[in-house]
Each structure stands twice: as C-alpha cells, then as structure tokens.
Design an enzyme around this catalytic site. Sequence first.
Site, PDB file in Angstrom:
ATOM      1  N   PHE A 115       0.930  -0.594   0.225  1.00  0.00           N
ATOM      2  CA  PHE A 115      -0.384  -0.447   0.168  1.00  0.00           C
ATOM      3  C   PHE A 115       0.894   1.472  -0.126  1.00  0.00           C
ATOM      4  O   PHE A 115       1.388   1.953   1.094  1.00  0.00           O
ATOM      5  CB  PHE A 115      -0.377   0.284   1.179  1.00  0.00           C
ATOM      6  CG  PHE A 115      -2.095   0.948   1.597  1.00  0.00           C
ATOM      7  CD1 PHE A 115      -3.126   0.600   0.530  1.00  0.00           C
ATOM      8  CD2 PHE A 115      -2.188   2.123   2.173  1.00  0.00           C
ATOM      9  CE1 PHE A 115      -4.470   1.489   0.943  1.00  0.00           C
ATOM     10  CE2 PHE A 115      -2.642   3.258   2.284  1.00  0.00           C
ATOM     11  CZ  PHE A 115      -3.979   2.890   1.678  1.00  0.00           C
ATOM     12  N   ARG A 258       9.360 -14.152  40.738  1.00  0.00           N
ATOM     13  CA  ARG A 258      11.016 -13.468  40.844  1.00  0.00           C
ATOM     14  C   ARG A 258      10.817 -12.645  42.331  1.00  0.00           C
ATOM     15  O   ARG A 258       9.869 -12.139  43.289  1.00  0.00           O
ATOM     16  CB  ARG A 258      11.073 -11.884  40.433  1.00  0.00           C
ATOM     17  CG  ARG A 258      11.759 -11.307  40.748  1.00  0.00           C
ATOM     18  CD  ARG A 258      13.395 -12.363  39.554  1.00  0.00           C
ATOM     19  NE  ARG A 258      14.382 -10.593  39.208  1.00  0.00           N
ATOM     20  CZ  ARG A 258      15.429 -10.417  40.998  1.00  0.00           C
ATOM     21  NH1 ARG A 258      15.578 -11.926  41.493  1.00  0.00           N
ATOM     22  NH2 ARG A 258      15.902  -9.495  40.220  1.00  0.00           N
ATOM     23  N   GLN A 327       9.864  -2.295  32.479  1.00  0.00           N
ATOM     24  CA  GLN A 327      10.405  -1.742  33.632  1.00  0.00           C
ATOM     25  C   GLN A 327      10.333  -2.864  35.064  1.00  0.00           C
ATOM     26  O   GLN A 327      11.179  -2.877  35.499  1.00  0.00           O
ATOM     27  CB  GLN A 327       9.463  -0.975  34.736  1.00  0.00           C
ATOM     28  CG  GLN A 327       9.923   0.491  35.686  1.00  0.00           C
ATOM     29  CD  GLN A 327      11.165   1.222  35.202  1.00  0.00           C
ATOM     30  OE1 GLN A 327      11.783   0.928  33.527  1.00  0.00           O
ATOM     31  NE2 GLN A 327      12.549   1.826  35.684  1.00  0.00           N
ATOM     32  N   GLU A 354      -0.109   4.534   9.442  1.00  0.00           N
ATOM     33  CA  GLU A 354      -1.645   4.844   8.844  1.00  0.00           C
ATOM     34  C   GLU A 354      -2.481   5.608  10.019  1.00  0.00           C
ATOM     35  O   GLU A 354      -3.765   5.552  10.834  1.00  0.00           O
ATOM     36  CB  GLU A 354      -2.636   3.528   9.320  1.00  0.00           C
ATOM     37  CG  GLU A 354      -2.073   1.748   8.417  1.00  0.00           C
ATOM     38  CD  GLU A 354      -2.610   1.052   9.117  1.00  0.00           C
ATOM     39  OE1 GLU A 354      -4.097   0.751   9.158  1.00  0.00           O
ATOM     40  OE2 GLU A 354      -1.922   0.516   8.241  1.00  0.00           O
TER      41      GLU A 354
END
Length: 379
Positions: A115, A258, A327, A354
């Site tokens: 396009f 974690r 982060q 777009e």
Amino acid sequence: MPAFSLEPEQTAWCAELRALAADRLRPLADKGEPGHVNRALLTELGRLGLLERLFTSGALDLCLMRESLAYACTEAETALALQGLGAHPLHAHGTPAQRARWLPAVTSGTAVAAFALSEPDAGSDAAALALRAEPEGPSRWRLTGRKCWISNAPEADCYTVFARTTPGARSRGVTAFLVPADRPGLTGTALEMLSPHPIGVLDFDGVPVTEDDVVGEVDGGFRVAMGTLNLFRPSVGAFAVGMAQAALDATLAHTARREAFGGRLRDLQTVAHQVAETALRTEAARLMVYAAATAYDEGAPDVPQRAAMAKLLATETAQYVVDTAVQLHGARALARGHLLEHLYREVRAPRIYEGASEVQREIIARELYAEQHTTREAP
C-alpha cells in the site's frame, strides 16, 4: 452480537490461531531476515487459509486474527496485515481483470502486495500527495515522484499507488493505480528502521500507467485510501492489544516467581498495582477495538470516529503496557532476543503508521464537531 462478548467458536478460533502462530509460524519467522519479506512465512499463511480469510471475513474477524497472531508471532501478524492492506483496495475497488490477476496470488502467499500512500512530505496529511500522474494521451499517465516508508517495499510484487491526477485539488484530485513491480521506471531502496518488518522508498521515473491500472475511479483514490484505512485502523489496535497481552502475561509470570526484598515481586503493592493498571488498560483497549470493528461490520455511520478512537487508545495503551513490563522485568528485558526487547521495538511504530496518534485525535474532534453541528441544525 454485542461488541463485548465473543461467541465460544470465536474464542476457540483465537486459541487455535495462537497455537498455530507458536507452533508453525514462529519457527518460520525465526528463519527470516529482519527488514526483508519472509516469503516462506507468507506461503504458510496462505496454506493455512488466513490470507484468503482477509477478504472473506469482516472487520471483527480481521481484529481477532491480528490480535491472536500478534500474541505469539508479531512477524506473522505483520506479514498477514501488510498483504491485506496492500490488496484490499483491489478486493474492494479493483476491476475483474485486476482481481483475477492478483488476488489468487496474494491469498496463496506467492505474490506480495503493498500500500503506497505516504511520501516524504505527505505522511499524516494524505491529501497533500505530490506524486504526479502526468497525462500522456487519452487515459494514459506517467508517474513521477517518490513514496517513502512503504511497508513491503521494495520487495513487493505489486503496489497500490496513490498519485495526484488533478493538481491543487487536495483529496479530490488523487487516483489509485495498480502498479506491478516490474513496470519500467520503478525502483526502490530498503530503509533500516527500528521495527523489523520490511519498509522502503519507491522512486517513480515516468512509470507508465493506463486506465486498466486505475483502482476505482480517476480522482476517486482518496475514498479508496480512506475506506481501506477505516477497515484496518481498528485492526492496528488489535495488533497492539495482542502485544500488550503478551507483555502483560510475561509480567504476571515474572512477578509471580521473582524473589526480591524478602518475598515475591507480586507481594509489593506498587508492583501489583502497576500490573493491575496494565490489565485494566489492555482490556479497555480490546473492548474499544471490538466495538469499532463491529460498528464497521454493521455499517454504522460513525466508523471513522470509532476506528480512530480504537487505534489511538490501543496503540498508546500497548506502548504503556510494554514499557511498564520492561520496567518490572529490569535489565533482563533489554537483552537482545528477550520477548520484551522484541515487543519494545515493535510497539513504537503503530503509534505513527496509518495515521499518527495526533491525526487520530484530529479525526475524533472533527467528527464530534460535525455531529454537534448536524444535531444543532436538525429540526
């Protein structure tokens, strides 16, 4: 169907698409070269019937495809979307001969479509196109100028090119042309961009086109372009939602296992609240995307406004969610090859292409004031 509720069949189809993306498309994507068309990946998308479904389904189906593929394989999602964007003008406005020549090859993945709207000085302001279509006898033109930031360029096999046929007429003087890549005078150069999909510059040095190459009507190309973008803008939002969901799920898994400060990251209120915020925004964006797509499928009059809202909210949300995920993961997320490092590079571009976020806000405001004016004048 309510925009906020998917049928069980649709939910199952989305799960199937995510599995296909992970099992069959991800390995092919990994073998591809960043910045280049992955023809093996396109062929597999065609073999799975997904490229054909671009042109046989509605906007909501398109959104579900893009969201599901993006979750597991952004390269497959982008390859699918660029085929649809490049060939939708032919599907919707092309002549029988144009459709017969190109659509079977596009849907099988053996031909690559593109396009070609943006230019160096006409990105967000599509009505300011300067690529010239200079008359050369009855129903014949020569294209002269440059297109820039064109996805799949310069490796596509055919381009839907938007050129100025009437100088000074803004949106009313643009025509869409179908230009095969081997047309004399057409050359291209690849660009190295942040996102890994192919993108480049096209140079037109007197490229010949005739009335057989016109897509739609002469001077009617702006309607072709905007109709295509109204369909694909919500699905850009769906692409963003898929990336946001992938980042959110990765963050949930990471913060749940974690250990830090004598416990798990999820036990820290500041972390848990950030995760909750990303989930909230992702779901809100998803619902707006589905609502805009449903409005398109139902022929609602406010599609431009809804499409702009969906793209704006979803792409801005995805940027926030991926950034937050990085982060919360810390330095490991910035290592080359990490999922979030990949998403961090992918998520930035949809806020521009777009129609940049600023353009979406302009569209929304314009539609709101037009609606107010109409309401005030109504008897």
